[in-house]
Design a protein around this motif. Structure first.
Motif, PDB file in Angstrom:
ATOM      1  N   TYR A  69       0.806  -1.220   0.000  1.00  0.00           N
ATOM      2  CA  TYR A  69       0.000   0.000   0.000  1.00  0.00           C
ATOM      3  C   TYR A  69       0.843   1.275   0.000  1.00  0.00           C
ATOM      4  N   ARG A 115       0.894   5.546  -2.197  1.00  0.00           N
ATOM      5  CA  ARG A 115      -0.459   6.001  -2.518  1.00  0.00           C
ATOM      6  C   ARG A 115      -0.890   7.202  -1.675  1.00  0.00           C
ATOM      7  N   TYR A 128      -1.287   7.237   1.580  1.00  0.00           N
ATOM      8  CA  TYR A 128      -2.056   6.871   2.771  1.00  0.00           C
ATOM      9  C   TYR A 128      -1.381   7.338   4.064  1.00  0.00           C
TER      10      TYR A 128
END
Length: 179
Positions: free
Chosen positions: A102, A105, A107
């Motif tokens: 992840y 991105r 985040y």
């Protein structure tokens, strides 16, 4: 502490049921070569994960442990912990993890930008500090994006796979209250 976030990303208090998910990504070979975690030694993974989801001071209200859950994903893909360090003034120690799957991105940047003001307020902090391995450019970029400033090099800050590693110290001071 309440859940914060948007449809894209939620940050919520971490729960015991989250441990297997965090252990799953922290135990992968591509997790982070800059941390004292060795997938070939499961006890190092368990120890590190437990430290992230139950930092010292959590029960006394001098630490927070949060899970990062992207929209459409039913499990945490990252953690954020802030612990108050014993010092004459309240200073927080920031640590965070993110599943390699992840990364890239936004985040972590988004989660930290929403959590840090709350950490300053709820923990009564005057400053938050974080350490980044000198070779961990991605971590350094995140810390700089959220407004932290590199202040010094910490020699032999951590031992990883038997090797002493230096780190950079980053700081962010509480913003003065507006009148």
């Amino acid at each position: 502490m309440v859940q914060i976030g948007t449809d894209r990303l939620r940050v919520r208090p971490i729960e015991a049921a989250d441990e297997p998910h965090v252990r799953g990504y922290a135990g992968r070979e591509d997790f982070c070569p800059y941390l004292p975690v060795d997938p070939k030694q499961p006890e190092t993974v368990v120890s590190y994960v437990r430290q992230q989801i139950q930092p010292e001071g959590l029960d006394s209200g001098t630490a927070i442990a949060l899970a990062i859950v992207p929209g459409g994903v039913d499990r945490p893909v990252g953690t954020i912990t802030v612990s108050v360090q014993p010092f004459p003034v309240p200073i927080g120690q920031l640590e965070f993890t993110l599943d390699p799957e992840y990364r890239g991105r936004g985040y972590m940047t988004e989660a930290l930008e929403s959590v840090l003001p709350m950490a300053f307020r709820d923990l009564g902090l005057l400053r938050i500090c974080a350490a980044s391995d000198v070779d961990n450019v991605d971590c350094q970029n995140v810390l700089e994006r959220i407004g932290m400033h590199q202040t010094k090099r910490l020699p032999e800050y951590r031992t990883v796979n038997g090797e002493k590693r230096d780190a950079f110290l980053y700081v962010l001071d509480a913003q003065p209250a507006t009148q």
